[in-house]
Structure formats: C-alpha cells, structure tokens
Design an enzyme around this catalytic site. Sequence first.
Site, PDB file in Angstrom:
ATOM      1  N   GLU A   1       7.907   4.206  -4.802  1.00 35.87           N
ATOM      2  CA  GLU A   1       6.764   5.008  -5.131  1.00 35.87           C
ATOM      3  C   GLU A   1       6.973   6.459  -4.844  1.00 35.87           C
ATOM      4  O   GLU A   1       7.972   6.936  -4.010  1.00 35.87           O
ATOM      5  CB  GLU A   1       5.509   4.431  -4.330  1.00 35.87           C
ATOM      6  CG  GLU A   1       4.170   5.323  -4.528  1.00 35.87           C
ATOM      7  CD  GLU A   1       3.836   5.413  -5.902  1.00 35.87           C
ATOM      8  OE1 GLU A   1       4.605   6.059  -6.701  1.00 35.87           O
ATOM      9  OE2 GLU A   1       2.763   4.532  -6.363  1.00 35.87           O
TER      10      GLU A   1
ATOM     11  N   HIS B   1       3.069  -4.213  -7.194  1.00 35.27           N
ATOM     12  CA  HIS B   1       2.683  -5.001  -6.243  1.00 35.27           C
ATOM     13  C   HIS B   1       1.496  -5.375  -5.826  1.00 35.27           C
ATOM     14  O   HIS B   1       0.469  -4.922  -6.088  1.00 35.27           O
ATOM     15  CB  HIS B   1       3.524  -4.170  -4.910  1.00 35.27           C
ATOM     16  CG  HIS B   1       2.889  -3.036  -4.636  1.00 35.27           C
ATOM     17  ND1 HIS B   1       1.457  -3.183  -3.926  1.00 35.27           N
ATOM     18  CD2 HIS B   1       2.971  -1.678  -4.910  1.00 35.27           C
ATOM     19  CE1 HIS B   1       1.023  -1.803  -3.658  1.00 35.27           C
ATOM     20  NE2 HIS B   1       1.867  -1.020  -4.250  1.00 35.27           N
TER      21      HIS B   1
END
Length: 220
Positions: free
Chosen positions: A100, A24
């Site tokens: 994550e 990202h």
Amino acid sequence: MSRAAKAVAAPDLGAPAAFVLLRHGETALTPEKRFSGSGGSDPELSETGRRQAERTAAALAERGTVEAIVSSPLKRCRQTADTVAARLGLDVTIDDGLRETDFGAWEGLTFKDVRERFPDDMDAWLASPEAAPTGGGESFAAVAERVAVTRDRLTAAYRGRTVLLVSHVTPVKTLVRLALGAPAEALFRMELAAASLTEIAYYADGNASVRFLNETAHLR
C-alpha cells in the site's frame, strides 16, 4: 473465408494473463476509515477480516481458476493470502510492488483528522497526483509508477495464467485506472470494499480488459 473476412480477422494473441485482484480483509482500522498504508503499524486482520478471508477462499475454490498467488508483504495481505492458499493448495509469493501507499504522518488518522491538522497538504494531495502526504509519504504518481513496473513484470511471468494478487485499495484502484486509461482523479471515484474481488485481463499486444470490479457477493 473471404478476402474481406481475412483482412479484419483479429490476430491470435493467445490466452491473457488474468489478474484476480483481492483487497485484504478488514483490520480494526478499516471500519473507521483510517489511513492505513505501508508506513504505519502493519495491523492484523480483525475477526471480521478473518471471516471475510475464509469466505473469499471458499468462493475462489469453487471457481477453480486461480493458478498462483502473489501478495503484498504487509501482514493483513499475507494473512488473507495464506487463508486462500491453504484452501487452494498453493504457495504464496511475496512482492513488495503490491504494498500500500506510505501515508507518512497521516497513518492511523481519519480523513477528518488530516483535514484539521494538515489542511494545505490535504488540499494539495486531492488536487495533484504528484503531491505526497505530510512527512515523506508516497504520492499517487509514485505509486502508479511502482505498480506499473510490478504489473509489467507479473504479466510477463504469468502470461496465459490466472493469478490472484492480494493487495490494497490504492494498488488495486491504480491497476484498474491504468487498464482503463483513466485520469488520476478516477482513484477517488471507485468503491473498493474489504475482501472484494476485481479482475483484469492483460493481452500480449499490451491491451487490457477490466472484467469486473469490487465484487462482494461471496461475502453475503
């Protein structure tokens, strides 16, 4: 073809599942190198991160190879994925397996902060993939198990196709590590910039090939 040539000819495994792995874009926490996992505040992309997403979208549109997009459910990934999807005219599928690591009590802290506040836990975490961050965080071993299950499911679903996976530092590095058959400590020996691209091809016989790692030319 001679008998010898036939003996050494490789089997036709068909086209691999190619995963283009996109970390990202930046958030406000990224330049400060703070732990930012799945147990924290779920920050949005910063202005820099949004520009990075736009540049990545343009680069992927120029390549013209991505056929599907799968994203972590966290906001920074969804925003990055949505930017690319809008440019490519594709939908985004959310997969929780791409999230994550949960860094527990370390969320939002710098490495220095954690070293000062939780020195023993930090030492254990650096020494063993089985050790988890303070306060019920997720170990690297647990992340690797989750990511491997996700990899197997997605390679089966997208066999022969090129898929963009929008994820985070630890899952992307873990996929690379597993593809290379590298030890857990390899996670600490890879650079993975915000909005960087990495690609791995997965073949029907179970083999994998890392095509490139941490490509950032599209951001310059």
